[in-house]
Write a protein that holds these residues in place. Structure first.
Motif, PDB file in Angstrom:
ATOM      1  N   ALA A 286       0.935  -1.231   0.053  1.00 23.03           N
ATOM      2  CA  ALA A 286       0.019   0.011  -0.132  1.00 23.03           C
ATOM      3  C   ALA A 286       0.919   1.247  -0.082  1.00 23.03           C
ATOM      4  O   ALA A 286       1.906   1.342   0.682  1.00 23.03           O
ATOM      5  CB  ALA A 286      -0.828  -0.101   1.278  1.00 23.03           C
ATOM      6  N   ASN A 309       1.975  -9.097 -13.439  1.00 24.22           N
ATOM      7  CA  ASN A 309       0.325  -8.865 -13.040  1.00 24.22           C
ATOM      8  C   ASN A 309       0.592  -7.169 -12.689  1.00 24.22           C
ATOM      9  O   ASN A 309      -0.435  -6.856 -11.844  1.00 24.22           O
ATOM     10  CB  ASN A 309       0.054  -9.732 -11.709  1.00 24.22           C
ATOM     11  CG  ASN A 309      -1.410  -9.751 -11.957  1.00 24.22           C
ATOM     12  OD1 ASN A 309      -2.120  -9.580 -12.988  1.00 24.22           O
ATOM     13  ND2 ASN A 309      -1.965  -9.934 -10.928  1.00 24.22           N
ATOM     14  N   TRP A 310       1.353  -6.436 -13.215  1.00 25.95           N
ATOM     15  CA  TRP A 310       1.425  -4.991 -12.808  1.00 25.95           C
ATOM     16  C   TRP A 310       0.127  -4.244 -13.452  1.00 25.95           C
ATOM     17  O   TRP A 310      -0.452  -3.185 -12.975  1.00 25.95           O
ATOM     18  CB  TRP A 310       2.688  -4.353 -13.241  1.00 25.95           C
ATOM     19  CG  TRP A 310       3.590  -4.695 -11.964  1.00 25.95           C
ATOM     20  CD1 TRP A 310       4.296  -5.699 -11.730  1.00 25.95           C
ATOM     21  CD2 TRP A 310       4.087  -3.812 -10.849  1.00 25.95           C
ATOM     22  NE1 TRP A 310       5.018  -5.761 -10.550  1.00 25.95           N
ATOM     23  CE2 TRP A 310       4.878  -4.284  -9.998  1.00 25.95           C
ATOM     24  CE3 TRP A 310       3.545  -2.374 -10.657  1.00 25.95           C
ATOM     25  CZ2 TRP A 310       5.359  -3.838  -9.064  1.00 25.95           C
ATOM     26  CZ3 TRP A 310       3.951  -1.752  -9.365  1.00 25.95           C
ATOM     27  CH2 TRP A 310       5.110  -2.559  -8.599  1.00 25.95           C
ATOM     28  N   LYS A 312      -3.060  -5.331 -13.065  1.00 30.41           N
ATOM     29  CA  LYS A 312      -4.108  -5.274 -12.228  1.00 30.41           C
ATOM     30  C   LYS A 312      -3.641  -4.365 -10.905  1.00 30.41           C
ATOM     31  O   LYS A 312      -4.285  -4.111 -10.138  1.00 30.41           O
ATOM     32  CB  LYS A 312      -3.968  -6.771 -11.764  1.00 30.41           C
ATOM     33  CG  LYS A 312      -5.113  -7.154 -10.582  1.00 30.41           C
ATOM     34  CD  LYS A 312      -5.295  -8.715 -10.632  1.00 30.41           C
ATOM     35  CE  LYS A 312      -6.320  -9.049  -9.316  1.00 30.41           C
ATOM     36  NZ  LYS A 312      -6.484 -10.551  -9.203  1.00 30.41           N
ATOM     37  N   LYS A 313      -2.335  -4.571 -10.768  1.00 30.57           N
ATOM     38  CA  LYS A 313      -1.566  -4.090  -9.464  1.00 30.57           C
ATOM     39  C   LYS A 313      -1.923  -2.438  -9.430  1.00 30.57           C
ATOM     40  O   LYS A 313      -2.031  -1.637  -8.387  1.00 30.57           O
ATOM     41  CB  LYS A 313       0.019  -4.156  -9.021  1.00 30.57           C
ATOM     42  CG  LYS A 313      -0.044  -5.738  -8.896  1.00 30.57           C
ATOM     43  CD  LYS A 313       1.468  -5.860  -8.965  1.00 30.57           C
ATOM     44  CE  LYS A 313       2.020  -7.514  -8.638  1.00 30.57           C
ATOM     45  NZ  LYS A 313       3.380  -7.755  -8.744  1.00 30.57           N
ATOM     46  N   ASN A 315      -4.294  -0.868 -11.379  1.00 30.10           N
ATOM     47  CA  ASN A 315      -5.505  -0.579 -11.355  1.00 30.10           C
ATOM     48  C   ASN A 315      -5.961  -0.509  -9.930  1.00 30.10           C
ATOM     49  O   ASN A 315      -6.850   0.352  -9.444  1.00 30.10           O
ATOM     50  CB  ASN A 315      -6.458  -1.735 -12.388  1.00 30.10           C
ATOM     51  CG  ASN A 315      -6.077  -1.346 -13.568  1.00 30.10           C
ATOM     52  OD1 ASN A 315      -5.603  -0.304 -13.986  1.00 30.10           O
ATOM     53  ND2 ASN A 315      -6.133  -2.454 -14.457  1.00 30.10           N
ATOM     54  N   ARG A 316      -5.580  -1.501  -9.240  1.00 21.40           N
ATOM     55  CA  ARG A 316      -6.122  -1.604  -7.948  1.00 21.40           C
ATOM     56  C   ARG A 316      -5.428  -0.355  -6.845  1.00 21.40           C
ATOM     57  O   ARG A 316      -6.164   0.228  -6.295  1.00 21.40           O
ATOM     58  CB  ARG A 316      -5.495  -2.920  -7.118  1.00 21.40           C
ATOM     59  CG  ARG A 316      -6.129  -2.980  -5.571  1.00 21.40           C
ATOM     60  CD  ARG A 316      -5.429  -4.476  -5.109  1.00 21.40           C
ATOM     61  NE  ARG A 316      -5.981  -4.744  -3.826  1.00 21.40           N
ATOM     62  CZ  ARG A 316      -5.468  -4.348  -2.663  1.00 21.40           C
ATOM     63  NH1 ARG A 316      -4.422  -3.516  -2.704  1.00 21.40           N
ATOM     64  NH2 ARG A 316      -6.117  -4.550  -1.426  1.00 21.40           N
ATOM     65  N   HIS A 317      -4.163  -0.089  -7.290  1.00 16.84           N
ATOM     66  CA  HIS A 317      -3.828   1.181  -6.652  1.00 16.84           C
ATOM     67  C   HIS A 317      -4.539   2.716  -7.009  1.00 16.84           C
ATOM     68  O   HIS A 317      -4.862   3.231  -6.036  1.00 16.84           O
ATOM     69  CB  HIS A 317      -1.963   1.564  -7.044  1.00 16.84           C
ATOM     70  CG  HIS A 317      -1.599   2.833  -6.598  1.00 16.84           C
ATOM     71  ND1 HIS A 317      -1.123   2.980  -5.274  1.00 16.84           N
ATOM     72  CD2 HIS A 317      -1.576   3.652  -7.424  1.00 16.84           C
ATOM     73  CE1 HIS A 317      -0.690   3.985  -5.288  1.00 16.84           C
ATOM     74  NE2 HIS A 317      -0.771   4.760  -6.565  1.00 16.84           N
ATOM     75  N   ARG A 319      -7.724   2.607  -7.923  1.00 17.50           N
ATOM     76  CA  ARG A 319      -8.798   2.532  -7.357  1.00 17.50           C
ATOM     77  C   ARG A 319      -9.036   2.869  -5.814  1.00 17.50           C
ATOM     78  O   ARG A 319     -10.086   3.221  -5.440  1.00 17.50           O
ATOM     79  CB  ARG A 319      -9.340   0.805  -7.434  1.00 17.50           C
ATOM     80  CG  ARG A 319     -10.935   0.769  -7.148  1.00 17.50           C
ATOM     81  CD  ARG A 319     -11.458  -0.734  -7.857  1.00 17.50           C
ATOM     82  NE  ARG A 319     -10.934  -1.730  -7.022  1.00 17.50           N
ATOM     83  CZ  ARG A 319      -9.937  -2.525  -7.829  1.00 17.50           C
ATOM     84  NH1 ARG A 319      -9.563  -2.195  -9.019  1.00 17.50           N
ATOM     85  NH2 ARG A 319      -9.116  -3.458  -7.090  1.00 17.50           N
ATOM     86  N   TYR A 320      -7.958   2.473  -5.280  1.00 18.18           N
ATOM     87  CA  TYR A 320      -8.115   3.092  -3.774  1.00 18.18           C
ATOM     88  C   TYR A 320      -7.553   4.269  -3.492  1.00 18.18           C
ATOM     89  O   TYR A 320      -7.305   4.742  -2.383  1.00 18.18           O
ATOM     90  CB  TYR A 320      -6.959   2.115  -3.134  1.00 18.18           C
ATOM     91  CG  TYR A 320      -7.853   0.659  -2.739  1.00 18.18           C
ATOM     92  CD1 TYR A 320      -8.459   0.461  -1.714  1.00 18.18           C
ATOM     93  CD2 TYR A 320      -7.788  -0.246  -3.616  1.00 18.18           C
ATOM     94  CE1 TYR A 320      -9.046  -0.642  -1.251  1.00 18.18           C
ATOM     95  CE2 TYR A 320      -8.493  -1.650  -3.205  1.00 18.18           C
ATOM     96  CZ  TYR A 320      -9.155  -1.635  -2.033  1.00 18.18           C
ATOM     97  OH  TYR A 320      -9.898  -3.019  -1.754  1.00 18.18           O
TER      98      TYR A 320
END
Length: 486
Positions: A286, A309-310, A312-313, A315-317, A319-320
């Motif tokens: 995080a 898989n970056w 996805k990483k 996008n998640r970063h 999104r938060y």
């Protein structure tokens, strides 16, 4: 004779550090001194005042001398894009890519550029401090050598050998290196320096006495281990340390061909920032800010990120609510596509980007090398900045039409997303200047945060002076006087 060459028994023995420290020491004593490295292999580079490209270590050494960096200070720079290939830069300008065997054959030609640059420096300065590369005892690289003893012999330059005692085996390193040199090269070595010593010198003295008796050459000094010494890295990545009062967590993925990671030194050293370098195969922790750094092989490094898989990483970063910054190669990755029709960084071809900005990058043979200044605005606040551009790509698209960074030459650079969450730029060195650093940290963090001023230039010069003070105390005083009178 107005030159001295520092060669090391191994890579990372302390050659760059010793040259920088001697340069600052002589500069403080009023000696007109310049640095020189015949051949460098590094992905951290700098743009010179004369519009070329040299290794970052020589740019630092120029600062130690009180000089603007010049291409003559590092006439041959190799920037690897694979395990067997590199971009070859001669006197600041790229002449193209070469495979290792092809470059080995080319070195006889490169030697002339090396000697021309060295001759010009010798005419301008009282003393030229020369840095070797790797070790002079690499038997397989002795033919056409231009980096170590091959240069020293051609230029008739005296040599000192430095070895790192912290890694162990210092006497074997020094004696073994000396034994593998030719008689004329061995005679050229005027003495030894032992680097990064911890402990009581009395316990080392018997070994130093033996070394001098066995080789017939003096130990010119024992340099203590300097904890927390900061100098611009030639290549090695120094991990950040978690600060007690950190307000901002920053992550930089370590790309296989990461370049110019000195961009992040100010973040690593800032007392309110926790900078983490993360291997691309590891989980993304995080963080408040994720930075995609420069790359010498953008498509290959992007492919490595995707395979781990970056997408996805990232996008998640986002999104938060995390912020994302792409610098140079990282900027190119954030666009729609990266095209390399001429094979500038590997086999010709095209590749889809991460698709976070509407622009396309095409790699071209003519590299952009500029020192730049200007002003940028983020979140309603503005700051002056200076930095440098060093890239082969040309990026075109609607996301770049307004630009974020307004340059003094009337052009602009960079892109920012509509929500202000993603920023991209070709400009290196943005974090190096206090006001620009403060504004970028403000953008990446809680708007209510209060940031301490941190000036990387002041910190760098303090470290150079600390290093020079240490050398003045621990190197042979009589030898230093001889060096000063070269």
């Amino acid at each position: 004779m107005n030159c001295l060459m520092v060669q090391g028994t191994t890579s990372d023995a302390g050659k760059s550090t010793l040259v920088a420290g001697l340069a600052r020491l002589l500069n403080r004593r009023g000696v007109k001194v310049a640095p020189f490295k015949p051949q460098n292999m590094a992905l951290n580079s700098a743009v010179t005042a004369d519009g070329g490209e040299i290794g970052r270590a020589q740019a630092l050494q120029a600062i130690a001398c009180g000089l603007a960096a010049h291409t003559d200070m590092n006439p041959v720079l190799l920037k690897p894009f694979s395990d067997v290939g590199a971009q070859v830069i001669i006197q600041g300008q790229s002449i193209g890519n070469m495979q290792a065997l092809d470059y080995h054959a080319y070195k006889a030609t490169a030697q002339q550029a090396v000697l021309d640059s060295f001759t010009r420096l010798k005419k301008q300065y009282q003393c030229v401090l020369v840095e070797g590369a790797g070790s002079p005892a690499e038997i397989n690289l002795r033919d056409n050598d231009i980096a170590n003893m091959g240069f020293a012999e051609a230029a008739d330059c005296p040599v000192i050998l430095i070895a790192d005692i912290d890694k162990g085996g210092v006497f074997a390193h020094l004696v073994g290196t000396l034994e593998l040199l030719s008689p004329s090269e061995r005679a050229r070595v005027k003495g030894f320096v032992v680097n990064r010593f911890r402990g009581d010198l009395a316990l080392l003295q018997s070994g130093l006495d033996w070394l001098e008796e066995y080789t017939g050459k003096p130990v010119l000094g024992v340099i203590p281990y300097l904890h927390d010494l900061y100098l611009d890295a030639e290549d090695a990545i120094h991990a950040g340390q978690v600060q007690e009062q950190d307000l901002l967590n920053v992550v930089v993925p370590v790309l296989p061909r990461i370049s110019n990671h000195t961009d992040f030194d100010a973040l690593r050293l800032h007392p309110q920032v926790n900078l983490q370098y993360v291997a691309i195969g590891d989980a993304l922790p995080a963080c408040d800010l994720l930075v995609l750094p420069g790359s010498k092989n953008v498509r290959a490094d992007l492919q490595a990120l995707l395979e781990n898989n970056w997408q996805k990483k990232l996008n998640r970063h986002l999104r938060y609510g995390g912020k994302l910054l792409g610098i140079c190669g990282g900027m190119q990755m954030l666009g729609q596509a990266i095209n390399d029709p001429e094979g500038i960084e590997g086999p010709p071809g095209n590749m889809a980007g991460l698709g976070l900005f509407d622009y396309v990058t095409t790699l071209k043979a003519n590299k952009t090398l500029n020192n730049v200044r200007g002003e940028f605005q983020l979140g309603g606040c503005s700051a002056l900045f200076s930095g440098y551009e060093i890239h082969c790509g040309v990026s075109v698209g609607s996301a770049l039409e307004k630009g974020v960074f307004q340059l003094d030459n009337g052009t602009h650079d960079g892109a920012i997303s509509a929500d202000g969450q993603i920023l991209s730029t070709y400009i290196h060195g943005l974090f190096d200047h206090p006001k620009a650093l403060e504004q970028l940290l403000q953008w990446a963090s809680d708007a209510s945060a209060q940031w301490q001023e941190f000036d990387l230039d002041v910190h760098r010069n303090n470290q150079l002076n600390r290093l020079a003070d240490t050398l003045e105390q621990h190197l042979n005083a009589e030898w230093l006087m001889q060096l000063e009178s070269l």
